[in-house]
Design an enzyme around this catalytic site. Structure first.
Site, PDB file in Angstrom:
ATOM      1  N   HIS A 445       0.844  -1.195   0.000  1.00 30.19           N
ATOM      2  CA  HIS A 445       0.000   0.000   0.000  1.00 30.19           C
ATOM      3  C   HIS A 445       0.883   1.251   0.000  1.00 30.19           C
ATOM      4  CE1 HIS A 445      -2.952   2.742   2.416  1.00 30.19           C
ATOM      5  NE2 HIS A 445      -2.957   3.021   1.133  1.00 30.19           N
ATOM      6  N   LEU A 456       5.571   2.944   3.029  1.00 29.04           N
ATOM      7  CA  LEU A 456       5.004   1.785   2.329  1.00 29.04           C
ATOM      8  C   LEU A 456       4.475   0.838   3.396  1.00 29.04           C
ATOM      9  CD1 LEU A 456       4.421  -0.111  -0.050  1.00 29.04           C
ATOM     10  CD2 LEU A 456       6.783  -0.928   0.122  1.00 29.04           C
ATOM     11  N   GLU A 457       3.166   0.570   3.335  1.00 31.49           N
ATOM     12  CA  GLU A 457       2.517  -0.346   4.274  1.00 31.49           C
ATOM     13  C   GLU A 457       2.370  -1.700   3.583  1.00 31.49           C
ATOM     14  OE1 GLU A 457      -1.404  -0.109   7.184  1.00 31.49           O
ATOM     15  OE2 GLU A 457      -1.590   0.652   5.136  1.00 31.49           O
ATOM     16  N   ILE A 458       3.087  -2.687   4.090  1.00 32.82           N
ATOM     17  CA  ILE A 458       3.027  -4.040   3.525  1.00 32.82           C
ATOM     18  C   ILE A 458       2.052  -4.859   4.359  1.00 32.82           C
ATOM     19  CG2 ILE A 458       4.342  -6.190   3.269  1.00 32.82           C
ATOM     20  CD1 ILE A 458       6.678  -4.516   2.288  1.00 32.82           C
ATOM     21  N   THR A 494      -3.356   1.905   8.519  1.00 28.09           N
ATOM     22  CA  THR A 494      -3.464   3.352   8.290  1.00 28.09           C
ATOM     23  C   THR A 494      -4.888   3.769   7.926  1.00 28.09           C
ATOM     24  OG1 THR A 494      -2.655   3.007   6.025  1.00 28.09           O
ATOM     25  CG2 THR A 494      -1.039   3.702   7.680  1.00 28.09           C
TER      26      THR A 494
END
Length: 707
Positions: A445, A456-458, A494
């Site tokens: 994301h 960066l949201e993994i 988030t």
């Protein structure tokens, strides 16, 4: 082991900087002590006519000060003494009877740039890894080894204030143009060119003159017009920081004192200001945030990473083209697919415009821009995807479409290819339901605009293979992102914690609240934009879609969500993209200062009231903080650190507060529970404290250990 070694040749002493046991050089107390002895030795050595300072580290000159040492200084006066010791040694460098040249390759930041500023000349490589800057303001601090005094005298008052108040990177060509460095050279020629420059200074000592146009020379040339510059700088700083950050104001004070009362007075102000700032809560939180970001640069699963050379991207819109840009900039070969050549051309133009903008700012060379563009291949079919090690989809937020493109990708890519979804809210396990290789499906994301947003949201599911997670983290780090890994669920982390905050803002409107007032109050709290500006920017249709996905989860907890966003979208309000939102927009889609009064039809009419700022801030912040605590309790998050990084870097939670969990620790969890109970009594169970908060309050626990 010594920090420095000396090599002498043809009258030039080359001083190699190589801090023992560290990947980068830092301006530490032991270097200061060693430098005094070194200068004594070089001054007495009759063979030495000139000196070159150069680093043995791969991509660093000096990367800044030793922050761990700084945080350990608790006694009054210790920080000021540290500043004065740094100033003293660099005063010696500046007044040294033999010319000293700084040969810069890699990062010369903070104290590193201050060392270079004290030298008699500076030569830098034209390599993209070479960056200069005074980023102390981002840590709640100021340059404390003479930087507030030497930088304005070298590049001019306005340029120096811009560099110090923003903390931005200065790239080699920019540095040469403004006179921050005297020459640029290819990395392989750096040492020889620096030696030559040093010997030339022996014959012809350089008299520095600022590289300024006539207007700036006049403006900065007399006390009256300089007062105007200081005044405007303070006004702009107040507007941008809302008074939440003391450091930029202290920087302006130090510069003004030095320019108007002399360098000695300026250095005194700098040392005293450094002492004051180092003990502020803002500096403590910003430094902790910096340490957290540094920690995330290491991949905990490094041994399981598999090689990625080629990335396929689905969708050439704002997100897809942004992902392509940051990937190609780091050397990946990119195949970007969309449904039409027109869409591909639009995406490629967006990338070109961004890169060309950097060329115009001298942050990138035209050659580097062209090299990056040559790695990006636009396609309308899956040509090239047979080479892909990773495919990232950035198509419309629709489950069926995402499942369809996943099936298409699995049919044309190698068996070991990873499929990553850039969805902001749809559970990854739902997308992977019909996958042939569910272990290789993951969420990546990104945040818009991708080239600027650092997070960066993994997202991992119970099925995601560890090597897939490891490889996704590796790609994110290489793209220059701060990576947090979270578990799958509606909205992940988030989006999930942002959604209740947006819901609360809409409920305030339903109670008669004022759009502009609420936005201003939340900016004053420290968010970069207010909630309604954010809804307009993201798009109300996107917000309504997210709200729909999360509604069931919140309903299970008995929390009622407003359907206001859905009604607005049905009436044609989509925000800036449709030039119709909470605010008015001109024909080019530029936001105006006025609220679109027609939006109030859906919130009880144009008669509005202004809620008390404390009420607005408590309701919007506490509902977000409470949701963050629930995410930690449910193990969506693996640590408070990940939660703080996600909120600050992805959602704009005020950096000087450190993130939701550091904010709870600073307020005290007991106080947070008390505020939530008060709000719960008045507004219902959406403010019911998370059980983890009750546990921490009862047992007097903190999310971070006190140092």
């Amino acid at each position: 082991m010594p920090y420095t070694t000396i090599e002498k040749e043809n009258g030039v002493a080359v001083v190699w900087l190589d801090q023992p046991g560290e990947k980068v050089n830092k301006l530490a107390a032991d270097l200061v002590d060693e430098f005094h002895a070194l200068l004594d030795q070089l001054q007495q050595d009759s063979e030495v006519q000139a000196i070159v300072l150069i680093s043995k580290k791969k991509d660093t000159f000096i990367a800044g000060a030793d922050l761990e040492r700084l945080l350990a200084l608790k006694e009054p006066g210790q920080v000021e003494a540290l500043s004065r010791s740094g100033q003293a040694v660099l005063d010696r460098v500046a007044a040294f009877p033999k010319p000293i040249v700084a040969a810069i390759h890699g990062a010369a930041l903070g104290g590193g740039l201050e060392v270079a500023l004290a030298c008699h000349a500076r030569i830098a490589t034209d390599d993209p890894k070479t960056i200069l800057g005074q980023p102390e303001v981002k840590l709640g601090l100021l340059p404390a080894a003479g930087g507030t005094q030497r930088l304005p005298r070298l590049v001019g008052l306005q340029k120096a204030l811009d560099i110090m108040l923003t903390g931005k990177n200065v790239y080699p060509r920019q540095a040469k143009k403004m006179g921050l460095v005297d020459a640029l050279i290819h990395p392989y020629g750096l040492l020889n060119a620096a030696r030559q420059m040093a010997l030339e200074l022996v014959k012809n000592p350089k008299k520095h003159s600022k590289k300024q146009n006539l207007m700036n020379t006049v403006l900065e040339g007399n006390p009256f017009t300089r007062k105007i510059i200081y005044k405007k700088a303070r006004e702009m700083t107040q507007k941008q920081t809302q008074g939440n950050y003391p450091a930029p104001f202290k920087i302006i004070d130090c510069v003004e004192i030095g320019m108007e009362q002399g360098m000695k007075a300026g250095l005194d102000a700098e040392a005293r200001g450094f002492e004051e700032l180092a003990h502020t809560p803002q500096a403590e939180e910003l430094i902790n945030l910096f340490f957290s970001m540094t920690h995330q640069k290491k991949n905990p699963l490094k041994s399981k990473v598999r090689e990625v050379n080629t990335i396929g991207i689905l969708g050439a819109g704002l997100m897809g083209s942004g992902i392509a840009e940051v990937s190609a900039s780091k050397g990946y070969e990119i195949f970007i697919k969309d449904i039409s050549l027109q869409a591909i051309a639009s995406g490629e133009k967006r990338i070109w415009d961004n890169l060309d903008g950097r060329v115009k700012k001298r942050a990138l060379s035209a050659f580097e821009r062209d090299k990056i563009m040559s790695r990006i291949h636009g396609v309308t079919d899956y040509h090239g995807f047979e080479k892909a090690n990773l495919v990232i989809e950035a198509v419309f937020e629709d489950l069926q479409i995402k499942q369809q493109v996943l099936a298409e990708v699995e049919a044309v890519t190698p068996k070991q290819c990873i499929f990553a979804s850039n969805t902001s809210s749809i559970p990854i396990s739902r997308i992977a339901e019909k996958a042939k290789r569910p272990k290789q499906v993951i969420g990546m994301h990104y945040f818009s605009p991708v080239p600027k947003m650092p997070l960066l949201e993994i997202i991992i599911t119970p099925q995601t293979a560890q090597w897939v997670t490891a490889t996704a983290i590796d790609v994110g780090i290489r793209q220059g992102k701060t990576v947090v890994v979270v578990k799958d669920g509606p909205g992940f982390y988030t989006t999930r914690i942002l959604s209740p905050m947006m819901n609360e803002a809409l409920l305030l409107l339903e109670e008669g609240g004022d759009v502009l007032h609420i936005d201003r109050v939340m900016k004053k709290f420290g968010f970069p934009v207010g909630p309604f500006t954010l809804m307009d920017e993201v798009g109300m249709d996107v917000g309504a879609h997210v709200a729909e996905i999360l509604k069931e989860m919140f309903a299970e907890r008995g929390v009622q969500s407003t359907d206001a966003m859905e009604k607005l979208v049905e009436a044609g309000y989509k925000g800036r993209k449709s030039r119709k939102g909470f605010y008015l927009y001109d024909q080019k889609g530029r936001k105006q200062k006025e609220v679109d009064q027609t939006v109030y039809r859906y919130f009880g009419g144009t008669q509005r009231k202004k809620h008390a700022p404390q009420e607005i801030q408590e309701r919007l912040v506490m509902v977000m903080v409470n949701e963050a605590a629930l995410c930690l309790q449910e193990e969506i998050l693996s640590s408070p650190r990940d939660g703080d990084l996600g909120a600050v870097l992805g959602l704009g939670f005020p950096p000087f507060l450190g993130g939701p969990f550091r904010y709870i620790d600073r307020l005290g969890v007991e106080k947070v529970v008390t505020i939530l109970r008060k709000l719960e009594e008045k507004h219902g169970n959406r403010f019911t404290p998370a059980p983890i908060l009750l546990d921490y309050a009862n047992n007097q626990k903190r999310f971070y250990e006190e140092k």
